[in-house]
Design a protein around this motif. Structure first.
Motif, PDB file in Angstrom:
ATOM      1  N   ASP A 187     -12.412 -17.283  19.275  1.00 55.52           N
ATOM      2  CA  ASP A 187     -12.179 -18.695  19.009  1.00 55.52           C
ATOM      3  C   ASP A 187     -12.937 -19.589  19.981  1.00 55.52           C
ATOM      4  OD1 ASP A 187     -10.564 -18.023  21.204  1.00 55.52           O
ATOM      5  OD2 ASP A 187      -9.101 -19.577  20.736  1.00 55.52           O
ATOM      6  N   GLY A 188     -13.754 -18.980  20.833  1.00 58.23           N
ATOM      7  CA  GLY A 188     -14.534 -19.751  21.789  1.00 58.23           C
ATOM      8  C   GLY A 188     -15.590 -18.902  22.452  1.00 58.23           C
ATOM      9  N   VAL A 189     -16.441 -19.570  23.217  1.00 63.42           N
ATOM     10  CA  VAL A 189     -17.553 -18.894  23.887  1.00 63.42           C
ATOM     11  C   VAL A 189     -17.689 -19.404  25.316  1.00 63.42           C
ATOM     12  CG1 VAL A 189     -18.899 -18.364  21.819  1.00 63.42           C
ATOM     13  CG2 VAL A 189     -19.160 -20.606  22.897  1.00 63.42           C
ATOM     14  N   VAL A 190     -18.083 -18.498  26.191  1.00 62.52           N
ATOM     15  CA  VAL A 190     -18.544 -18.859  27.527  1.00 62.52           C
ATOM     16  C   VAL A 190     -20.059 -18.710  27.480  1.00 62.52           C
ATOM     17  CG1 VAL A 190     -18.541 -18.246  29.974  1.00 62.52           C
ATOM     18  CG2 VAL A 190     -16.415 -18.111  28.642  1.00 62.52           C
ATOM     19  N   VAL A 191     -20.768 -19.810  27.701  1.00 61.82           N
ATOM     20  CA  VAL A 191     -22.215 -19.842  27.503  1.00 61.82           C
ATOM     21  C   VAL A 191     -22.921 -19.947  28.848  1.00 61.82           C
ATOM     22  CG1 VAL A 191     -24.147 -21.014  26.391  1.00 61.82           C
ATOM     23  CG2 VAL A 191     -21.910 -20.957  25.264  1.00 61.82           C
ATOM     24  N   THR A 192     -23.820 -18.997  29.113  1.00 62.96           N
ATOM     25  CA  THR A 192     -24.666 -19.045  30.296  1.00 62.96           C
ATOM     26  C   THR A 192     -26.124 -18.994  29.827  1.00 62.96           C
ATOM     27  OG1 THR A 192     -24.891 -16.657  30.659  1.00 62.96           O
ATOM     28  CG2 THR A 192     -22.891 -17.698  31.520  1.00 62.96           C
ATOM     29  N   GLY A 193     -27.067 -19.215  30.761  1.00 60.79           N
ATOM     30  CA  GLY A 193     -28.462 -19.010  30.377  1.00 60.79           C
ATOM     31  C   GLY A 193     -29.378 -20.164  30.702  1.00 60.79           C
ATOM     32  N   ALA A 194     -30.472 -20.237  29.946  1.00 61.00           N
ATOM     33  CA  ALA A 194     -31.526 -21.224  30.183  1.00 61.00           C
ATOM     34  C   ALA A 194     -32.094 -21.683  28.832  1.00 61.00           C
ATOM     35  CB  ALA A 194     -32.641 -20.614  31.036  1.00 61.00           C
ATOM     36  N   THR A 195     -32.609 -22.903  28.793  1.00 58.12           N
ATOM     37  CA  THR A 195     -32.427 -23.898  29.821  1.00 58.12           C
ATOM     38  C   THR A 195     -31.212 -24.760  29.485  1.00 58.12           C
ATOM     39  OG1 THR A 195     -33.873 -25.497  28.699  1.00 58.12           O
ATOM     40  CG2 THR A 195     -34.910 -24.024  30.316  1.00 58.12           C
ATOM     41  N   THR A 196     -30.629 -25.358  30.526  1.00 58.42           N
ATOM     42  CA  THR A 196     -29.422 -26.150  30.343  1.00 58.42           C
ATOM     43  C   THR A 196     -29.637 -27.267  29.322  1.00 58.42           C
ATOM     44  OG1 THR A 196     -29.086 -25.796  32.710  1.00 58.42           O
ATOM     45  CG2 THR A 196     -27.561 -27.284  31.600  1.00 58.42           C
ATOM     46  N   SER A 197     -30.767 -27.958  29.442  1.00 54.56           N
ATOM     47  CA  SER A 197     -31.032 -29.112  28.586  1.00 54.56           C
ATOM     48  C   SER A 197     -31.630 -28.732  27.238  1.00 54.56           C
ATOM     49  CB  SER A 197     -31.980 -30.078  29.295  1.00 54.56           C
ATOM     50  OG  SER A 197     -33.220 -29.436  29.584  1.00 54.56           O
ATOM     51  N   GLY A 198     -31.988 -27.468  27.070  1.00 53.55           N
ATOM     52  CA  GLY A 198     -32.610 -27.016  25.835  1.00 53.55           C
ATOM     53  C   GLY A 198     -31.711 -26.088  25.052  1.00 53.55           C
ATOM     54  N   CYS A 199     -31.932 -24.792  25.204  1.00 55.52           N
ATOM     55  CA  CYS A 199     -31.248 -23.810  24.362  1.00 55.52           C
ATOM     56  C   CYS A 199     -29.762 -23.676  24.670  1.00 55.52           C
ATOM     57  CB  CYS A 199     -31.963 -22.468  24.476  1.00 55.52           C
ATOM     58  SG  CYS A 199     -33.656 -22.527  23.844  1.00 55.52           S
ATOM     59  N   VAL A 200     -29.361 -23.892  25.925  1.00 55.32           N
ATOM     60  CA  VAL A 200     -27.930 -23.845  26.250  1.00 55.32           C
ATOM     61  C   VAL A 200     -27.208 -24.996  25.561  1.00 55.32           C
ATOM     62  CG1 VAL A 200     -26.234 -24.104  28.103  1.00 55.32           C
ATOM     63  CG2 VAL A 200     -28.208 -22.594  28.413  1.00 55.32           C
ATOM     64  N   ARG A 201     -27.722 -26.207  25.752  1.00 57.23           N
ATOM     65  CA  ARG A 201     -27.087 -27.370  25.130  1.00 57.23           C
ATOM     66  C   ARG A 201     -27.056 -27.221  23.613  1.00 57.23           C
ATOM     67  NH1 ARG A 201     -28.182 -31.861  22.445  1.00 57.23           N
ATOM     68  NH2 ARG A 201     -27.004 -33.773  22.886  1.00 57.23           N
ATOM     69  N   ALA A 202     -28.156 -26.796  23.011  1.00 56.64           N
ATOM     70  CA  ALA A 202     -28.210 -26.648  21.555  1.00 56.64           C
ATOM     71  C   ALA A 202     -27.197 -25.615  21.068  1.00 56.64           C
ATOM     72  CB  ALA A 202     -29.615 -26.246  21.124  1.00 56.64           C
ATOM     73  N   THR A 203     -27.027 -24.540  21.823  1.00 57.13           N
ATOM     74  CA  THR A 203     -26.062 -23.501  21.449  1.00 57.13           C
ATOM     75  C   THR A 203     -24.640 -24.018  21.557  1.00 57.13           C
ATOM     76  OG1 THR A 203     -27.588 -21.746  22.117  1.00 57.13           O
ATOM     77  CG2 THR A 203     -25.250 -21.168  22.002  1.00 57.13           C
ATOM     78  N   VAL A 204     -24.351 -24.802  22.590  1.00 56.63           N
ATOM     79  CA  VAL A 204     -23.015 -25.382  22.746  1.00 56.63           C
ATOM     80  C   VAL A 204     -22.712 -26.355  21.608  1.00 56.63           C
ATOM     81  CG1 VAL A 204     -21.596 -26.892  24.192  1.00 56.63           C
ATOM     82  CG2 VAL A 204     -22.907 -25.039  25.232  1.00 56.63           C
ATOM     83  N   VAL A 205     -23.678 -27.195  21.261  1.00 57.72           N
ATOM     84  CA  VAL A 205     -23.473 -28.135  20.153  1.00 57.72           C
ATOM     85  C   VAL A 205     -23.183 -27.384  18.863  1.00 57.72           C
ATOM     86  CG1 VAL A 205     -24.584 -29.891  18.703  1.00 57.72           C
ATOM     87  CG2 VAL A 205     -24.858 -29.969  21.184  1.00 57.72           C
ATOM     88  N   ASP A 206     -23.940 -26.344  18.588  1.00 56.29           N
ATOM     89  CA  ASP A 206     -23.714 -25.577  17.365  1.00 56.29           C
ATOM     90  C   ASP A 206     -22.427 -24.765  17.423  1.00 56.29           C
ATOM     91  OD1 ASP A 206     -25.791 -26.545  15.912  1.00 56.29           O
ATOM     92  OD2 ASP A 206     -26.965 -24.699  15.886  1.00 56.29           O
ATOM     93  N   ALA A 207     -22.023 -24.331  18.608  1.00 54.53           N
ATOM     94  CA  ALA A 207     -20.726 -23.653  18.732  1.00 54.53           C
ATOM     95  C   ALA A 207     -19.614 -24.585  18.253  1.00 54.53           C
ATOM     96  CB  ALA A 207     -20.488 -23.217  20.174  1.00 54.53           C
ATOM     97  N   LEU A 208     -19.645 -25.813  18.725  1.00 50.92           N
ATOM     98  CA  LEU A 208     -18.653 -26.806  18.299  1.00 50.92           C
ATOM     99  C   LEU A 208     -18.693 -26.999  16.795  1.00 50.92           C
ATOM    100  CD1 LEU A 208     -16.711 -29.157  19.449  1.00 50.92           C
ATOM    101  CD2 LEU A 208     -18.673 -30.619  19.029  1.00 50.92           C
ATOM    102  N   GLN A 209     -19.901 -27.084  16.245  1.00 54.85           N
ATOM    103  CA  GLN A 209     -20.050 -27.344  14.820  1.00 54.85           C
ATOM    104  C   GLN A 209     -19.669 -26.142  13.960  1.00 54.85           C
ATOM    105  OE1 GLN A 209     -23.473 -30.786  15.283  1.00 54.85           O
ATOM    106  NE2 GLN A 209     -24.143 -28.691  14.915  1.00 54.85           N
ATOM    107  N   HIS A 210     -19.568 -24.963  14.582  1.00 52.63           N
ATOM    108  CA  HIS A 210     -19.067 -23.774  13.883  1.00 52.63           C
ATOM    109  C   HIS A 210     -17.581 -23.547  14.138  1.00 52.63           C
ATOM    110  CE1 HIS A 210     -23.323 -22.765  13.246  1.00 52.63           C
ATOM    111  NE2 HIS A 210     -22.910 -21.891  12.363  1.00 52.63           N
ATOM    112  N   GLY A 211     -16.944 -24.463  14.854  1.00 54.82           N
ATOM    113  CA  GLY A 211     -15.500 -24.366  15.073  1.00 54.82           C
ATOM    114  C   GLY A 211     -15.088 -23.625  16.326  1.00 54.82           C
ATOM    115  N   TYR A 212     -16.023 -23.418  17.255  1.00 50.74           N
ATOM    116  CA  TYR A 212     -15.725 -22.699  18.490  1.00 50.74           C
ATOM    117  C   TYR A 212     -15.709 -23.665  19.677  1.00 50.74           C
ATOM    118  CZ  TYR A 212     -16.778 -18.578  15.702  1.00 50.74           C
ATOM    119  OH  TYR A 212     -16.774 -17.626  14.733  1.00 50.74           O
ATOM    120  N   ARG A 213     -14.757 -23.472  20.566  1.00 50.47           N
ATOM    121  CA  ARG A 213     -14.760 -24.207  21.822  1.00 50.47           C
ATOM    122  C   ARG A 213     -15.716 -23.507  22.781  1.00 50.47           C
ATOM    123  NH1 ARG A 213      -9.891 -24.409  19.499  1.00 50.47           N
ATOM    124  NH2 ARG A 213      -8.890 -26.465  19.322  1.00 50.47           N
ATOM    125  N   ALA A 214     -16.394 -24.297  23.580  1.00 50.20           N
ATOM    126  CA  ALA A 214     -17.412 -23.738  24.472  1.00 50.20           C
ATOM    127  C   ALA A 214     -17.133 -24.127  25.915  1.00 50.20           C
ATOM    128  CB  ALA A 214     -18.799 -24.216  24.066  1.00 50.20           C
TER     129      ALA A 214
END
Length: 215
Positions: free
Chosen positions: A140-167
């Motif tokens: 029901d959620g994700v812990v997201v690490t990685g690179a880059t914070t402003s690029g792929c990390v942020r995009a993954t967090v936004v899409d996690a929310l849009q798929h119904g997951y807390r990040a």
């Protein structure tokens, strides 16, 4: 006296706390040599973030929680699909399938049972099986690490929310090439899309998680 962004957001109730995560997955975004090696045109000062991610990976493995890696990699055909992205960031073309730059950093070497999802764009969800993996694992959620914070990390967090997951994003387990976009992305994530926490708090979230039925 001018109002700061943080004050404005608090006054307008932007950045409230989300509900807790019962069963998280650890999602390691693009910690390939292309992003962790400073000799790469894409490289970040990622040493601390890799070390913190390794600690969280140890916890997730110990508890047998879901773990998944993403990496950007391109074939010649893929480059045609991702042409708009590569026009903005031509250095991404060095992440050729089979090259060292597309390999996960050995300090985080995935185990045979840990999926490594290839992607062509920023989000770990776009064009991959990440959503199906999380659903199959009962997360029901994700812990997201990685690179880059402003690029792929942020995009993954936004899409996690849009798929119904807390990040949740451990602030010292993500890296960027410059301090300003790193800080801005963390502010943006905390305000709108997820929770920015310490690595210790992320570890506690993993340790407090529920096991999947049948495990």
């Amino acid at each position: 006296m001018s109002v700061t962004a943080a004050q404005l957001y608090r006054e307008r109730r932007i950045g409230e706390r989300q509900s807790g995560i019962r069963r998280p997955a650890l999602v390691v975004v693009d910690f390939t040599y292309g992003f962790t090696d400073r000799d790469s045109a894409l490289g970040c000062d990622a040493g601390e973030a890799v070390r913190e991610t390794a600690r969280l990976l140890d916890v997730a493995r110990e508890l047998e929680l879901p773990r998944v890696f993403t990496r950007i990699q391109y074939t010649a055909a893929d480059e045609r699909v991702a042409a708009p992205f590569l026009e903005k960031m031509p250095a991404l073309a060095q992440c050729r399938a089979g090259s060292r730059w597309a390999e996960i950093d050995e300090r985080l070497a995935p185990r045979p049972d840990e999926p490594v999802l290839a992607k062509l764009f920023a989000s770990g969800f776009f064009g991959t099986n990440l959503a199906a993996f999380l659903a199959g694992e009962g997360c029901d959620g994700v812990v997201v690490t990685g690179a880059t914070t402003s690029g792929c990390v942020r995009a993954t967090v936004v899409d996690a929310l849009q798929h119904g997951y807390r990040a949740v994003v451990p602030e010292r387990a993500v890296a960027d090439r410059a301090a300003e976009p790193h800080a801005a992305a963390l502010f943006d994530i905390e305000a709108k899309y997820g929770q920015v926490v310490t690595a210790a708090e992320a570890g506690r979230i993993l340790r407090a998680s529920e096991r999947k039925a049948g495990e």
